[in-house]
Write a protein that holds these residues in place. Structure first.
Motif, PDB file in Angstrom:
ATOM      1  N   GLN A   1       6.798  56.788  78.624  1.00  0.00           N
ATOM      2  CA  GLN A   1       7.250  56.302  77.192  1.00  0.00           C
ATOM      3  C   GLN A   1       7.585  54.897  77.304  1.00  0.00           C
ATOM      4  N   VAL A   2       8.326  54.490  78.043  1.00  0.00           N
ATOM      5  CA  VAL A   2       8.693  53.173  78.223  1.00  0.00           C
ATOM      6  C   VAL A   2       7.520  52.182  78.514  1.00  0.00           C
ATOM      7  N   ARG A   3       6.873  52.779  79.650  1.00  0.00           N
ATOM      8  CA  ARG A   3       5.763  51.943  80.331  1.00  0.00           C
ATOM      9  C   ARG A   3       4.724  51.784  78.980  1.00  0.00           C
ATOM     10  N   ARG A   4       4.343  52.727  78.152  1.00  0.00           N
ATOM     11  CA  ARG A   4       3.513  52.377  76.989  1.00  0.00           C
ATOM     12  C   ARG A   4       4.044  51.216  76.302  1.00  0.00           C
TER      13      ARG A   4
ATOM     14  N   ASP B   1       9.123  41.863  81.435  1.00  0.00           N
ATOM     15  CA  ASP B   1       9.840  40.586  81.853  1.00  0.00           C
ATOM     16  C   ASP B   1      11.340  40.887  81.908  1.00  0.00           C
ATOM     17  N   SER B   2      11.944  40.007  82.970  1.00  0.00           N
ATOM     18  CA  SER B   2      13.346  40.132  83.020  1.00  0.00           C
ATOM     19  C   SER B   2      14.289  39.917  82.094  1.00  0.00           C
ATOM     20  N   GLY B   3      13.863  39.073  80.815  1.00  0.00           N
ATOM     21  CA  GLY B   3      14.594  38.559  79.799  1.00  0.00           C
ATOM     22  C   GLY B   3      14.515  39.970  78.966  1.00  0.00           C
ATOM     23  N   ILE B   4      13.695  40.780  78.757  1.00  0.00           N
ATOM     24  CA  ILE B   4      13.644  41.926  77.769  1.00  0.00           C
ATOM     25  C   ILE B   4      14.842  43.131  78.654  1.00  0.00           C
ATOM     26  N   ARG B   5      14.554  43.257  79.879  1.00  0.00           N
ATOM     27  CA  ARG B   5      15.712  44.175  80.571  1.00  0.00           C
ATOM     28  C   ARG B   5      16.939  43.644  80.318  1.00  0.00           C
ATOM     29  N   THR B   6      17.184  42.316  80.439  1.00  0.00           N
ATOM     30  CA  THR B   6      18.452  41.876  80.403  1.00  0.00           C
ATOM     31  C   THR B   6      19.005  41.958  79.116  1.00  0.00           C
ATOM     32  N   PHE B   7      18.393  42.000  78.015  1.00  0.00           N
ATOM     33  CA  PHE B   7      18.714  42.137  76.697  1.00  0.00           C
ATOM     34  C   PHE B   7      19.358  43.533  76.630  1.00  0.00           C
TER      35      PHE B   7
ATOM     36  N   ILE C   1       5.120  44.136  74.867  1.00  0.00           N
ATOM     37  CA  ILE C   1       5.641  43.107  75.646  1.00  0.00           C
ATOM     38  C   ILE C   1       4.330  42.352  76.470  1.00  0.00           C
ATOM     39  N   ARG C   2       3.595  43.227  77.094  1.00  0.00           N
ATOM     40  CA  ARG C   2       2.488  42.569  78.021  1.00  0.00           C
ATOM     41  C   ARG C   2       1.615  41.361  77.282  1.00  0.00           C
ATOM     42  N   PRO C   3       1.175  41.853  75.797  1.00  0.00           N
ATOM     43  CA  PRO C   3       0.302  41.190  75.233  1.00  0.00           C
ATOM     44  C   PRO C   3       0.839  39.729  74.650  1.00  0.00           C
ATOM     45  N   ASN C   4       2.230  39.679  74.625  1.00  0.00           N
ATOM     46  CA  ASN C   4       3.018  38.574  73.958  1.00  0.00           C
ATOM     47  C   ASN C   4       3.736  37.877  74.984  1.00  0.00           C
TER      48      ASN C   4
END
Length: 397
Positions: A35-38, A99-105, A44-47
């Motif tokens: 679910q999270v990978r999707r 991205d680390s920034g998303i996980r950091t949020f 995230i990846r496209p942007n």
């Protein structure tokens, strides 16, 4: 999967999970990962390249992550997810592969701000803030680090003194994630009775947060300077459940735990991107995947990613069993971030000059991980924590 000769699909099952670590995960854990990978693949990846280049945090993702149950997912009650430590770790790994920034949020929101309220807040605090934060409708930040007090939080100068109606805060904080977009800040300050945590709505007069610009790392994220000038708070603003550094350290350990998983997500993404590249890039009449030195680099990456993932998984199992010690978290944070940086740097060398562009992820991950390496305890701090655990002799002072 069998080997193929079609470019990026030319991988084997050992290329993606050499030790069959997936067999150690439950069906529920694997479903969450899917679910999270999707979500990462779709949103995230496209942007991420444009967000990173333009230094933009995608705030529109916050409610989406809330709807997926990713915010405060390891906490129970108050509309939080009640997920296991391993499930939280798996989510952190997948998010940081983006991205680390998303996980950091997710870490700042859930492991720091929400954890502080959940662990040490009053019932009023929990009811007022946690449901909205879990849904992504409210954003929190965690103010501990100061301009002159990073690795030595006991040296903080922010103070809270009693006023006519409650408390008055004065001081400054630095490198505080999300502060400029936060609705509530958990601020740690010295009082005559020891270090205390305060729940500070960010619209309180005297509170200001300014984003730190010109960063070379964590560009798709927000870190701020906070200024506190005669911030007036009611008596009820103090977190009643803790006095001293045990409070913020408890929250930091939650974040450090997620980091050890997240760093392996960044490393895995860098490895997978260059593995595909080595089959597509032709030099001297053949794919560079056939070169001995390239294979050595790929093998070294696989070794460390698999070992680091096992470290994270074992740490998570200990946490879920209630047997995890803070010193064991330092093992994972120190090892996994250090190895992830080396993996991303090595991956960049395989890409040659192409590796310095945002077309490929390794250098972006490596740059981000320099921040991850620093926050929630530097290499030096975690080395000394482990040294004390091994020798029984503290070397901090």
């Amino acid at each position: 999967m069998p080997a193929s000769t079609n470019g990026s699909t030319h991988v084997t099952d050992l290329a993606t999970d050499y030790l069959d670590i997936d067999s150690l995960l439950t069906e529920q854990e694997l479903d969450l990962r899917t679910q999270v990978r999707r979500f990462v693949d779709d949103r995230i990846r496209p942007n991420i390249n444009s967000w990173y280049e333009d230094a933009v945090f995608p705030q529109d993702l916050v409610k989406e992550m809330g709807s997926l149950g990713l915010l405060g997912m390891h906490l129970s009650g108050y509309d939080c997810g009640g997920r296991s430590a391993v499930e939280y770790g798996i989510a952190a790994m997948e998010l940081e592969a983006g991205d680390s920034g998303i996980r950091t949020f997710v870490s700042v929101q859930g492991s720091l701000a929400m954890s502080a309220i959940s662990k040490f807040g009053s019932e009023q605090h929990k009811q007022q803030w946690l449901p909205g934060m879990a849904a992504g409708e409210l954003i929190g930040c965690f103010g501990l680090t100061e301009p002159t007090a990073g690795s030595d939080p006991a040296g903080m100068v922010t103070r809270a003194v009693r006023g006519k109606l409650g408390w008055v805060l004065n001081g400054a904080k630095r490198w505080i994630g999300l502060a400029s977009i936060a609705d509530v800040a958990i601020i740690w300050a010295k009082t005559d009775g020891g270090i205390r945590g305060f729940v500070v709505p960010t619209d309180t007069p005297g509170f200001s947060a300014v984003p730190i610009s010109q960063k070379m790392s964590m560009r798709a994220s927000i870190q701020c300077d906070i200024t506190l000038e005669n911030v007036q708070l009611p008596e009820s603003a103090v977190l009643p459940g803790v006095v001293g550094l045990r409070g913020p350290f408890s929250c930091l350990n939650e974040a450090r735990y997620g980091i050890m998983w997240g760093a392996m997500g960044a490393a895995r993404d860098a490895y997978q991107s260059v593995l595909a590249y080595t089959h597509e890039r032709i030099q001297f009449g053949k794919p560079i995947a056939s070169f001995q030195l390239t294979q050595q680099k790929l093998v070294d990456m696989v070794l460390e990613i698999q070992k680091g993932t096992l470290v994270a998984l074992q740490t998570g199992r200990l946490k879920d069993a209630g047997r995890l010690r803070p010193e064991q978290i330092s093992f994972g944070k120190l090892n996994n971030v250090r190895q992830a940086i080396e993996i991303c740097r090595s991956a960049r060398t395989i890409l040659g000059g192409n590796g310095i562009t945002l077309e490929y992820s390794p250098l972006r991950h490596a740059n981000n991980l320099e921040s991850v390496r620093t926050y929630e305890g530097t290499d030096e701090v975690h080395t000394l924590i482990m040294g004390r655990a091994i020798t029984g002799i503290p070397s901090f002072s």
